[in-house]
Design an enzyme around this catalytic site. Structure first.
Site, PDB file in Angstrom:
ATOM      1  N   HIS A  65       0.768  -1.132   0.112  1.00  0.00           N
ATOM      2  CA  HIS A  65       0.025   0.055  -0.063  1.00  0.00           C
ATOM      3  C   HIS A  65       0.820   1.294  -0.016  1.00  0.00           C
ATOM      4  O   HIS A  65       0.330   2.520  -0.237  1.00  0.00           O
ATOM      5  CB  HIS A  65      -0.928   0.213   1.132  1.00  0.00           C
ATOM      6  CG  HIS A  65      -1.976  -1.019   1.093  1.00  0.00           C
ATOM      7  ND1 HIS A  65      -3.363  -0.667   0.963  1.00  0.00           N
ATOM      8  CD2 HIS A  65      -2.004  -2.432   1.323  1.00  0.00           C
ATOM      9  CE1 HIS A  65      -3.926  -1.860   1.062  1.00  0.00           C
ATOM     10  NE2 HIS A  65      -3.303  -2.826   1.045  1.00  0.00           N
ATOM     11  N   ASP A  73       3.902   9.614  -0.656  1.00  0.00           N
ATOM     12  CA  ASP A  73       2.466   9.075  -0.470  1.00  0.00           C
ATOM     13  C   ASP A  73       2.138   7.862  -1.473  1.00  0.00           C
ATOM     14  O   ASP A  73       2.259   8.290  -2.901  1.00  0.00           O
ATOM     15  CB  ASP A  73       1.271   9.843  -0.285  1.00  0.00           C
ATOM     16  CG  ASP A  73       0.244   9.346   0.648  1.00  0.00           C
ATOM     17  OD1 ASP A  73      -0.027   8.082   0.955  1.00  0.00           O
ATOM     18  OD2 ASP A  73      -0.385  10.231   1.372  1.00  0.00           O
TER      19      ASP A  73
HETATM   20  C1  G6P Z   1      -1.192   3.426   6.259  1.00  0.00           C
HETATM   21  C2  G6P Z   1      -0.462   1.914   5.905  1.00  0.00           C
HETATM   22  C3  G6P Z   1      -1.470   0.748   6.588  1.00  0.00           C
HETATM   23  C4  G6P Z   1      -1.693   1.250   8.160  1.00  0.00           C
HETATM   24  C5  G6P Z   1      -2.129   2.615   8.342  1.00  0.00           C
HETATM   25  C6  G6P Z   1      -2.369   3.008   9.604  1.00  0.00           C
HETATM   26  O1  G6P Z   1      -2.199   3.484   5.535  1.00  0.00           O
HETATM   27  O2  G6P Z   1      -0.472   1.640   4.414  1.00  0.00           O
HETATM   28  O3  G6P Z   1      -0.793  -0.412   6.578  1.00  0.00           O
HETATM   29  O4  G6P Z   1      -2.411   0.245   8.712  1.00  0.00           O
HETATM   30  O5  G6P Z   1      -1.424   3.541   7.477  1.00  0.00           O
HETATM   31  O6  G6P Z   1      -1.491   2.883  10.285  1.00  0.00           O
HETATM   32  P1  G6P Z   1      -1.110   1.914  11.705  1.00  0.00           P
HETATM   33  O7  G6P Z   1       0.459   1.917  11.978  1.00  0.00           O
HETATM   34  O8  G6P Z   1      -1.973   2.695  12.817  1.00  0.00           O
HETATM   35  O9  G6P Z   1      -1.557   0.600  11.291  1.00  0.00           O
END
Ligand code: G6P
Length: 475
Positions: A171, A382
């Protein structure tokens, strides 16, 4: 046909999603009873129909330290919670994922740290996820692994279950080789990913960077999108290509069209004192998002009086990774400049930046999107940026303007936005002024073209395209 290497251990699900997070949050009711509340992200919306149809299961982490919640059902979906100890949260999640990989993959905006202990925790946690996937997958199942937290899972899973079809989607960006090469475990990461049959990236440039890493870090041959991999089963062909992710555009537009959401949008403008121009930023409080650059540009525009008499910026910065040092420092820096702007320019009762360090439900976000004249999306890097797409999806009125960093995946698709290089503060200021003063006809033309893109390429289209390509991958 591939064989089930451990048929005795095979599970019963034909479709398995493996992601860092579960699509639910743990909650406690007033009597202290624990339960789960859905956390409706785009990914679960996209995959829910596939999960239901294919007797699917979602494997992930709850976000809390503690023993594995194991298998349970929430909202009619089968879930398997993987447990992380407090040390693993520190070394795997805060350490390797968010202090090594996150800054490295975002072009070292913050300096990555390489700690051998964190790497060991990353290997161990990836092993737990791979074991859970191996136990859940039915013979010949499709397993879809997500994001940078789980890059070793494809290979670990293949070693246990050569019969399953494995897809991986990254992602976040995949960096250029000169940056990726800093990672002491670069070969292991590439080999971990190559356990998959198909690797998906946000942009063509990310896939190209990965193909180069295969050649340079692992000495492999690539041809077009295909990598030739030699493993225990002989030579396999792995595909790496771009599949830009999106949002549930129709559902979001339907929320924005609701009477109460439109009313809330009008109330927001009223509460802000009916500004001539309402600028909006909505981000996780993350150093990749360019929040400081945006605030600096805004401050200078106010100093110079270039935005007219009555302008307001609403900046939502939702709390994120709060125990990681770089995030704490960023919070201090953002809050300092916000209070400087208000200190220097505001009058009693009318701040010029409304800073909200909170998370909001989708309805409130939709109302904010509808209320805003100019949406500021200014990341330094991003993978995609779904806020930009959400803004466009909500603007069924074909009004509003989007200022968008060219360093986002979204910039490849939303080419009618006001595209900016956020490092160029003068250029950013000019773009904000142009967006704030655009004629209604030009605003409509730009918004229409962006809306067409987001409507035609929604998250269901993304998931279907990836899963189709996975089905057809050579394996
Ligand atoms: C981004 C990443 C995700 C992640 C999200 C929130 O979008 O691509 O994989 O889950 O951030 O971050 P966190 O550390 O809270 O999971």
């Amino acid at each position: 046909m591939p064989t089930v290497t451990n048929a005795a251990g095979a599970g019963q699900h034909d479709f398995v999603v493996v992601a860092s997070r579960l699509p639910v949050d743990r909650v406690e009711d007033p009597d202290g009873e624990a339960g789960w509340r859905p956390s409706p992200g785009g990914l679960v919306t996209a995959l829910e129909p596939v999960l239901r149809e294919a007797d699917g299961v979602w494997i992930g982490w709850s976000g809390d330290a503690g023993p594995a919640p194991g298998a349970f059902e929430a909202n009619g979906l089968d879930l398997v919670g993987v447990g992380l100890s407090a040390e693993q949260v520190r070394d795997y999640y805060e350490g390797f994922c968010n202090t090594t990989l996150w800054p490295l993959y975002h072009d070292v905006i913050s300096a990555p740290q390489f700690e051998r202990r964190w790497w060991e925790a990353y290997v161990a946690v990836n092993r737990s996820f791979a074991a859970a996937a191996a136990a859940a997958a039915a013979p010949g199942a499709t397993v879809w692994v997500h994001d940078y937290q789980l890059q070793l899972v494809p290979r670990m899973l293949r070693e246990q279950r050569a019969d399953v079809r494995i897809g991986f989607f990254n992602h976040i960006p995949f960096p250029g080789y000169e940056i990726f090469a800093q990672l002491p475990w670069r070969r292991q990461v590439v080999e971990g990913l190559l356990g998959a049959d198909l690797l998906g990236f946000q942009r063509r440039a990310d896939a190209t960077n990965f193909l180069r890493a295969c050649r340079r870090a692992a000495g492999l041959l690539t041809k077009g999108n295909t990598i030739r991999v030699r493993d225990a089963d002989g030579v396999r062909e792995v595909q790496a290509a771009a599949f830009p992710i999106s949002i549930d555009s129709a559902a979001l537009e339907a929320i924005a069209r609701r009477d109460e959401v439109r009313k809330r949008a009008a109330d927001i403008r009223l509460a802000l004192g009916r500004p001539d121009t309402l600028l909006l930023g909505i981000d996780r409080l993350d150093y990749t998002k360019g929040i400081l650059h945006r605030l600096t540009a805004y401050r200078e525009l106010l100093d110079e009086g270039r935005l007219g008499p009555h302008v307001v910026l609403v900046q939502v910065a939702s709390p994120s990774r709060e125990r990681v040092e770089a995030y704490r420092t960023l919070r201090d820096e953002v809050e300092l400049i916000v209070s400087r702007i208000n200190g220097e320019h505001a009058e009693v009762g009318s701040p010029l930046v409304h800073y909200l360090h909170q998370s909001y439900p989708r309805e409130e976000m939709a109302a904010l999107y509808l209320a805003a004249d100019v949406m500021l999306v200014t990341p330094l890097r991003d993978g995609m940026n779904l806020v930009a797409k959400e803004y466009v999806a909500c603007r069924y009125d074909e009004r509003g303007a989007l200022v968008l960093s060219e360093f986002t995946g979204a910039a490849d698709e939303l080419t009618s936005a006001f595209l900016v290089n956020p490092h160029d503060i003068n250029g950013l200021k000019d773009a904000i002024v142009r967006a704030a003063t655009v004629s209604p006809a030009e605003a409509r033309r730009r918004m229409r073209s962006m809306r067409r893109q987001v409507r035609e390429h929604d998250v269901a289209h993304w998931a279907a395209t990836f899963l189709d390509a996975l089905k057809q991958a050579p394996g």
